[in-house]
Design an enzyme around this catalytic site. Structure first.
Site, mmCIF file in Angstrom:
data_model
loop_
_atom_site.group_PDB
_atom_site.id
_atom_site.type_symbol
_atom_site.label_atom_id
_atom_site.label_comp_id
_atom_site.label_asym_id
_atom_site.label_seq_id
_atom_site.Cartn_x
_atom_site.Cartn_y
_atom_site.Cartn_z
ATOM 1 N N TYR A 439 0.814 -1.242 0.000
ATOM 2 C CA TYR A 439 0.000 0.000 0.000
ATOM 3 C C TYR A 439 0.839 1.280 0.000
ATOM 4 O O TYR A 439 2.039 1.229 0.127
ATOM 5 C CB TYR A 439 -1.097 -0.021 1.057
ATOM 6 C CG TYR A 439 -0.776 -0.163 2.529
ATOM 7 C CD1 TYR A 439 0.476 0.036 3.074
ATOM 8 C CD2 TYR A 439 -1.826 -0.493 3.412
ATOM 9 C CE1 TYR A 439 0.685 -0.081 4.435
ATOM 10 C CE2 TYR A 439 -1.609 -0.619 4.781
ATOM 11 C CZ TYR A 439 -0.344 -0.398 5.282
ATOM 12 O OH TYR A 439 -0.146 -0.509 6.615
ATOM 13 N N GLU A 440 0.157 2.397 -0.200
ATOM 14 C CA GLU A 440 0.790 3.722 -0.391
ATOM 15 C C GLU A 440 1.781 3.715 -1.567
ATOM 16 O O GLU A 440 2.843 4.322 -1.500
ATOM 17 C CB GLU A 440 1.512 4.190 0.882
ATOM 18 C CG GLU A 440 0.634 4.522 2.058
ATOM 19 C CD GLU A 440 -0.360 5.655 1.802
ATOM 20 O OE1 GLU A 440 -0.248 6.349 0.788
ATOM 21 O OE2 GLU A 440 -1.260 5.812 2.642
#
Lengths: 600, 249
Positions: A439-440
């Site tokens: 993620y990110e």
């Protein structure tokens, strides 16, 4: 067994010895604190994480979140822990004072986040997402929106979320379909479906503030047409009193590999009321201001996972009696020696220890640059800090989360079968750590950011913020007798990094695949050298402190550093050979050969 | 009403105690120190009484080295109003501490003094009781419940036979049990506020109190290590060994 004591001695070393400078004092001063206050703050944070968050880490993983008719119940103990967390004021640690925060330095916030991530990574996501929302609103929204939302977000009475992903788009946000239609009163009606929304619905706070990316009617194609909106679950009046429920709902939560105590939600917005944050069509810009901080914090999660993996593995390696030391029996009155005597176990532990402590220094240094950039008046000094942050963000996000995964996997290996079964809670670490490289912005994307954007940016100026500093350091210390086991390997690996940097830059000019291909290898090489630079500085400091070292803390730093320089850093050699052999071995590999071994 | 709370800086309860190699005492250099646990309960209780409006000031006092300021600071960060440190280099005995406290109490005039029931370093369990005798105040020791009602205080004591309920009249000395409450964490805003709260520094010599030790410590040593067990052939051998070697029967 999940074992965790906050690495307070290491934090104190970083603050007092490593970051120590007039600038650090100025930053602390600016936040109205001094070194001893800082110690007390970290001590209290450590107590909270060890006593409140760690004990519910395993139970909350096996219970998970429960979805029922649009509502999400968090696992046992989360409501109490969250209440405790916000009442103790931790949510507002870095928020400006006028919004009810404490405005403490960013690097202090990093230490707090590391402790939370170690003790209970799922729990950390709730306040973590709120921090992201605060960051985005603080930097981009109008004063009305700031005044309405920031006070309650910074006390944690309300929590926040980020809504980017949709079923048809994750990394490529230009494809989003969620639509915001302007209303006569200046608000918007938001309609669309968002997925993978961390903490999109839960029972910890009275209101949830969603930041939603959407397009507007006739907006430009792709990411240039995206705007950001604030969409509260319950619509507050001007004083912040809760009013009617907004037209949005959580329709389900995902079943997933790890971080099971945080809900990953599907959110439906059905003409929900929202307000524009920042300028129209500048949603991606607003999102990226927030995202850079968020990426560093994901790196911190990787670090936190590596630390608890290390401590849990070390505990077991000392307790578990199996076999005898090959050379001489270490434990004659027991049936066997602890497995810590075996070279393989020692190597694995030292690998995690030296990577973790090295990343922590690089992380803290980068955090300090964030603080310097905030207060520095001198244009060039500020630029140097900004360049360092921009360069190190993809490196720290990727490498630290990779290390988090590797460390947790090695911890399972040290536990053997007892790590693979659930009882000891070690396999949970692997499952929890595994999200962080995804993620990110996946780690692959981070590597492309490094090679494709950060490397050529301002004709290589960002690279100089690191390369010049290391070059000067090497020149200054080339005759430092104490560092004879540090300077030569650092110089060697640094030379490799310089060589490969020009190699990729040149090749990439003619063929972008030649730059994209080795991007992850290059990022790893860069990380290893940067951490080698950190360890060399640790050693330099520690030799100077050798006389005042009753606990052997500095001695341990020197010996750990020697391990890193001679056993981990040489990996830059194999990465270099691989990169130099070129990208053709995969880029020109015929697609049809991929399934040569079986019939489809 | 003013409440005075005593706190002591001791080796953290998690730390494995090491005896100094020369037998002169316990190693405290570079060892993690924190507030004596029952003292935390005392601070917590004082704050709770203040929060119900039955007290208006909570003063924290410690007798000890310069670094005891950190312990006072912790109590201030929990919410206490101000601190007093009586600087004393050597470890004072309970009687000396009680006399020092008496001096301060005569000056500060609190209506209630809360102490931890004992300190986890020396386990003396004497200071509160001695202080009560010196002042001629009513006392309740090992207390697990306190209710203040006007001029009287109802307490519940943890005693060997069970629970004892007593009603005392102000001013009182109460020594607190771990069961009294669950101490709060110092919140971040309170830590920030604590640094601005005053701590008065006094030297024990200036109080005109006789603090000379009444006890001479000869030596401190670790308990003997447990020896390895042995197998005996039969009951007769066991009895014989218990009689002649262990000398327990």
């Amino acid at each position: 067994m999940q074992v965790y004591k906050a690495p307070l001695k290491d934090y104190k070393f970083l603050i007092k010895d490593f970051l120590n400078s007039s600038t650090t004092d100025l930053i602390l001063n600016n936040s109205d604190i001094d070194q001893s206050d800082l110690e007390m703050i970290l001590d209290e944070a450590a107590k909270f994480c060890e006593e409140e968050l760690l004990p519910i880490n395993q139970s909350s993983d096996s219970e998970g979140c429960i979805f029922n008719k649009g509502k999400v119940a968090t696992p046992k103990g989360f409501i109490k822990a969250y209440k405790n967390f916000v009442e103790n004021g931790w949510q507002g640690i870095s928020v400006e004072k006028k919004y009810g925060g404490q405005n403490l330095p960013y690097f202090v916030n990093m230490f707090l986040d590391e402790m939370i991530s170690s003790a209970n990574m799922s729990f950390g996501l709730y306040p973590g997402l709120t921090s992201n929302a605060i960051d985005a609103i603080e930097k981009s929204a109008s004063n009305e929106i700031k005044d309405l939302y920031l006070p309650k977000l910074s006390t944690g009475e309300w929590t926040g979320t980020m809504n980017l992903t949709e079923p048809q788009c994750g990394t490529d946000l230009g494809l989003i379909k969620t639509m915001a239609s302007p209303q006569a009163n200046g608000s918007y009606k938001i309609t669309g479906t968002k997925i993978f929304i961390t903490c999109g619905e839960h029972d910890l706070s009275e209101n949830i503030i969603h930041l939603v990316l959407a397009k507007t009617p006739n907006s430009p194609e792709g990411i240039k047409g995206i705007s950001m909106f604030v969409v509260p679950k319950i619509i507050p009046d001007e004083e912040g009193n809760l009013g009617e429920k907004n037209s949005l709902e959580c329709s389900s939560i995902e079943k997933k590999m790890g971080i099971n105590a945080s809900p990953t939600c599907v959110m439906h917005y059905n003409e929900a009321k929202g307000w524009l944050v920042g300028d129209l069509h500048k949603g991606m810009k607003a999102m990226f201001i927030m995202m850079n901080g968020a990426r560093l914090m994901v790196g911190v999660q990787g670090l936190g996972m590596a630390e608890i993996s290390y401590q849990s593995a070390l505990y077991y390696a000392k307790e578990r009696l199996q076999g005898r030391s090959l050379k001489e029996t270490k434990n004659p009155d027991k049936p066997a020696d602890p497995i810590l005597v075996h070279p393989e176990i020692r190597k694995n532990l030292l690998k995690i220890k030296t990577l973790t402590e090295g990343i922590r220094g690089l992380m803290a240094w980068t955090g300090l640059q964030v603080d310097i950039s905030r207060i520095e008046k001198d244009k060039f000094k500020k630029q140097h800090s900004d360049d360092w942050i921009a360069l190190m963000t993809p490196i720290l996000k990727s490498f630290s989360t990779e290390v988090g995964c590797e460390a947790s996997s090695l911890a399972v290996q040290i536990y053997g079968g007892h790590g693979y079964i659930r009882d000891h809670g070690i396999e949970q670490l692997v499952r929890d750590a595994r999200i962080a490289p995804i993620y990110e912005g996946t780690n692959g994307i981070q590597a492309l950011d490094l090679v494709g954007r950060k490397m050529p940016m301002h004709t290589g100026r960002l690279l100089k913020s690191f390369f010049h500093v290391v070059k000067e350091y090497l020149e200054k210390n080339s005759f430092n007798y104490n560092l004879s086991e540090f300077i030569p390997p650092l110089a060697k690996s640094f030379g490799r990094l310089q060589q490969i940097t020009s190699f990729i830059a040149l090749k990439g000019l003619n063929d972008p695949d030649e730059a994209a291909g080795p991007a992850t290898d290059y990022l790893k090489m860069f990380s290893l050298v940067a951490i080698g630079y950190v360890w060399t500085q640790y050693a330099e400091i520690s030799y100077n402190k050798g006389k005042e070292d009753p606990e052997g803390f500095y001695k341990a730093k020197i010996e750990s550093g020697k391990y890193y320089m001679s056993k981990i850093l040489p990996e830059t050699g194999s990465l270099m050979s691989s990169i130099l052999s070129g990208a053709k071995y995969y880029n020109e590999f015929d697609d049809k050969y991929f399934d040569s071994g079986f019939a489809l | 009403m003013k409440i005075l709370v005593t706190v002591k800086r001791v080796i953290d309860y998690n730390v494995q105690i090491r005896v100094k190699s020369d037998g002169s005492g316990v190693e405290t250099e570079n060892v993690k120190m924190s507030m004596n646990p029952p003292d935390e309960n005392a601070v917590e209780e004082a704050l709770r009484i203040k929060e119900t409006g039955k007290a208006d000031e909570v003063i924290v006092i410690s007798v000890g080295g310069e670094k005891s300021q950190e312990t006072i600071r912790t109590a201030l960060a929990m919410g206490a109003d101000r601190g007093i440190l009586i600087k004393a280099d050597s470890n004072l005995e309970p009687l000396a501490v009680a006399k020092v406290l008496q001096k301060i109490i005569e000056k500060e005039n609190p209506k209630m003094v809360l102490l931890g029931k004992q300190a986890i370093d020396d386990d003396c369990n004497q200071t509160g009781q001695m202080l009560s005798a010196l002042l001629g105040w009513e006392q309740g020791a090992f207390v697990s419940k306190i209710e203040v009602d006007g001029n009287s205080v109802s307490i519940t004591r943890e005693i060997d036979e069970g629970l004892e309920m007593l009603k005392l009249s102000l001013p009182v000395i109460v020594t607190c049990d771990l069961r009294l409450n669950e101490p709060r964490y110092a919140s971040l805003p309170n830590i920030m506020k604590a640094k601005k709260k005053p701590i008065d520094l006094l030297n024990v010599e200036d109080l005109g109190v006789d603090t000379s030790p009444r006890i001479k410590q000869i030596k401190v040593e670790e308990p003997p290590k447990r020896e390895k067990g042995i197998m005996v052939k039969d009951v007769a051998e066991l009895v014989q060994k218990l009689k002649h070697e262990a000398k327990v029967i």
